[in-house]
Structures are given as C-alpha cells and as structure tokens.
Design an enzyme around this catalytic site. Structure first.
Site, PDB file in Angstrom:
ATOM      1  N   ARG A   1      12.087  -5.194   5.370  1.00 32.32           N
ATOM      2  CA  ARG A   1      11.634  -3.806   5.191  1.00 32.32           C
ATOM      3  C   ARG A   1      12.380  -2.826   6.095  1.00 32.32           C
ATOM      4  O   ARG A   1      12.603  -3.080   7.264  1.00 32.32           O
ATOM      5  CB  ARG A   1      10.140  -3.686   5.481  1.00 32.32           C
ATOM      6  CG  ARG A   1       9.704  -2.211   5.532  1.00 32.32           C
ATOM      7  CD  ARG A   1       8.245  -2.008   5.400  1.00 32.32           C
ATOM      8  NE  ARG A   1       7.515  -2.565   6.517  1.00 32.32           N
ATOM      9  CZ  ARG A   1       6.191  -2.497   6.612  1.00 32.32           C
ATOM     10  NH1 ARG A   1       5.499  -1.942   5.646  1.00 32.32           N
ATOM     11  NH2 ARG A   1       5.591  -3.021   7.648  1.00 32.32           N
TER      12      ARG A   1
ATOM     13  N   ARG B   1     -10.430   0.022   8.131  1.00 31.04           N
ATOM     14  CA  ARG B   1      -9.930  -1.331   8.334  1.00 31.04           C
ATOM     15  C   ARG B   1     -10.965  -2.229   9.000  1.00 31.04           C
ATOM     16  O   ARG B   1     -10.680  -3.404   9.269  1.00 31.04           O
ATOM     17  CB  ARG B   1      -8.714  -1.266   9.240  1.00 31.04           C
ATOM     18  CG  ARG B   1      -7.378  -1.403   8.537  1.00 31.04           C
ATOM     19  CD  ARG B   1      -6.514  -1.964   9.562  1.00 31.04           C
ATOM     20  NE  ARG B   1      -5.137  -2.242   9.393  1.00 31.04           N
ATOM     21  CZ  ARG B   1      -4.168  -1.554   8.866  1.00 31.04           C
ATOM     22  NH1 ARG B   1      -4.380  -0.453   8.261  1.00 31.04           N
ATOM     23  NH2 ARG B   1      -2.940  -1.978   8.919  1.00 31.04           N
TER      24      ARG B   1
ATOM     25  N   LYS C   1       0.831  -1.214   0.000  1.00 32.76           N
ATOM     26  CA  LYS C   1       0.000   0.000   0.000  1.00 32.76           C
ATOM     27  C   LYS C   1       0.866   1.264   0.000  1.00 32.76           C
ATOM     28  O   LYS C   1       0.618   2.195  -0.756  1.00 32.76           O
ATOM     29  CB  LYS C   1      -0.936   0.026   1.229  1.00 32.76           C
ATOM     30  CG  LYS C   1      -1.906  -1.157   1.277  1.00 32.76           C
ATOM     31  CD  LYS C   1      -2.842  -1.068   2.472  1.00 32.76           C
ATOM     32  CE  LYS C   1      -2.182  -1.229   3.832  1.00 32.76           C
ATOM     33  NZ  LYS C   1      -1.542  -2.540   4.061  1.00 32.76           N
TER      34      LYS C   1
END
Ligand code: G5P
Ligand code: MG
Length: 235
Positions: free
Chosen positions: A139, A105, A20
């Site tokens: 990440r 969400r 995203k």
C-alpha cells in the site's frame, strides 16, 4: 418546489486493510455523502503538530498523544477519538449525508455516537486476514488526502506520486508486517464485537470477499436502494 431529501448516516467498518478507504472513495464519487475517516483525521493531527514542532498548551495535542498508539497497532483512547470525530460530525450540516470510516471501533465509542446521532446503516467489509496481510505490504498512501494505491491493484500513474496532486506517496508506519499483525489482533478483540452490537439493532449489512471489485457492486446496489439517484441534491 424543492424536493426534500433526508440525510443518510452510514458507517463503513471492517478489519484494517479490508478496503474501507477504497470503497469510501467510490461511494463519495457516486453518492452525495461526506466522508470522515478517523484514521485520516488522526494522521492529519499528527502531521500538523509535527510541522509546527511546538504544541501550544492551549491545543489538545491529539496527534502527539495518538501517535504512539497508532505506531504500536493499538487503538487510540476512546475519549480522544470520540471528541475528535464527534466535533467533525457537528461541523457537517444536518441535511448532508455522512459516511464514517474507522469509527466507531469499540462498543464504548458506538455508545457515545448513539447518544448524539441516529444511524441508518453499517456496511461491513468482511475480508480474510491473509488477503489483508498481502495487501498492506504493497500500500502507498497520499497522507494529506487519504488516497490509497496498491502496487498490484491500483498503482499510481507515476510510481511514488499521487495522481491528483503530484505529491509524494508514503508507506504508512503502521503497515510493517509485525504492526499489521498487532492491528488484526486489536480488531479481533476490540472491534469485532461491534458486529453483534449493530447486528442486533438490524443495521448491519455485511459483504464478504477477497476483491474490492467484487464487493463494490453489492455495496453500491444497497446504497442505491436507500439513496436513489445517488442522493444528489438536484433530483
Ligand atoms: P485507520 O486509518 O482507520 P485501518 O487499520 O482501520 O486504519 P486501513 O489500514 O486504513 O484501516 P482500509 O481503509 O480498510 O485500511 O483499506 P484500504 O486502504 O482501502 O485498502 C488497503 C490496501 O489494499 C490499499 O493499498 C488498497 O489499494 C488495497 N486494495 C483494496 N482493495 C483491493 C483489492 O481488491 N485487491 C488488492 N490487491 N488490493 C486492494 O486507523 C489507523 C490507526 O488509527 C487509530 C488506530 O491506532 C488504528 O490502528 N484509530 C483509532 N483508534 C481508536 N478508535 C478509532 N475509532 C480509531 N480510528 C483510527
Ligand atoms: Mg483507511
């Protein structure tokens, strides 16, 4: 003569680590939209409050309340996130397009949003959980901007350092394998039902794949169809 353009209201959703943030940064590079990530907003609140140590009672102390949920891979309570995100949306001028990342969400959050704002589309990144588990271990995040890197996919020019500001990159606390697993379960239970919710409204545009570079051209093509010339103000 001024060409009037209508602001576009879009959501980008998908499981944790589906890309995203990565896709959002490409969208705002190519389209005139303001990006609002609920996760980035929450992490900014946490950083701000821990910098000053003291939480003024007058402040709502969103970050302090949110921190524990995030570290456990759970969702922060609806009321807190709804207030945080809706107050940010209200700061955006009505003729500016926006892209919400990570919000809503839950069905509850989606209902609260729909009371205040009209939506044009929901972009869903459908990436397999196994791909996600691999990605999140590599990440690196620049906390203040939300820029993300990955050891293999898009490494920073200098290891451990943000390309733009030169500031240090960190690994997010919630990227530990056991927390990632918990976040995926939370997604399945609380967020995946939104796919039907938006599907029934005819708003859902889903893109499946294991590589952002394959998903992105399709997302771009779709956005071009609703925002010709990137929706730049001077056409
Ligand atoms: P966040 O911050 O919204 P998540 O869990 O939804 O967090 P996350 O982790 O930020 O989502 P992403 O943005 O979908 O993931 O993905 P990304 O960062 O772009 O990409 C992930 C990694 O993969 C990066 O390293 C990237 O470089 C790499 N990558 C991308 N594409 C590729 C590719 O093609 N190949 C490879 N090899 N790598 C790639 O939310 C965090 C927490 O905040 C709370 C919750 O507690 C949540 O867990 N929260 C909320 N709580 C309640 N309601 C809300 N609305 C909330 N929003 C946030
Ligand atoms: Mg993100």
């Amino acid at each position: 003569l001024t060409l009037l353009r209508r602001a576009v209201h879009a959501i980008i959703m998908g499981p944790p680590g589906s890309g995203k943030g990565t896709v959002s940064s490409r969208i705002i590079r190519d389209f005139d939209m303001q990006h609002l990530s609920s996760g980035d907003l929450l992490r900014a609140e946490i950083a701000e409050e821990s910098k000053y140590r003291i939480v003024y009672t007058a402040r709502r102390a969103h970050g302090v309340r949110a921190k524990q949920y995030i570290e456990e891979g759970k969702l922060v309570p609806d009321a807190l996130v709804v207030e945080l995100v809706l107050s940010q949306i209200q700061k955006i001028s009505t003729n500016t397009s926006w892209l919400l990342d990570g919000f809503p969400r839950t069905i509850e959050q989606a209902k609260e949003l729909s009371k205040k704002e009209k939506l044009d589309c929901v972009i869903n990144l459908d990436v397999p959980f196994n791909t996600i588990r691999e990605r999140l271990s590599g990440r690196w995040t620049h906390l203040s901007s939300g820029r993300v890197y990955n050891d293999g996919f898009n490494p920073p020019k200098v290891p451990g350092v943000d390309d733009i500001t030169g500031e240090p990159l960190v690994q997010r606390n919630d990227d530990k394998p056991e927390t990632v697993q918990k976040r995926l379960e939370t997604y399945q239970l609380q967020t995946a039902p939104l796919l039907d919710f938006y599907g029934e409204k005819g708003l859902l545009h889903s893109y499946s794949g294991t590589k952002t570079d394959e998903i992105w051209p399709k997302v771009k093509e779709f956005l071009n169809s609703i925002m010709p010339q990137g929706n730049r103000s001077r056409l």
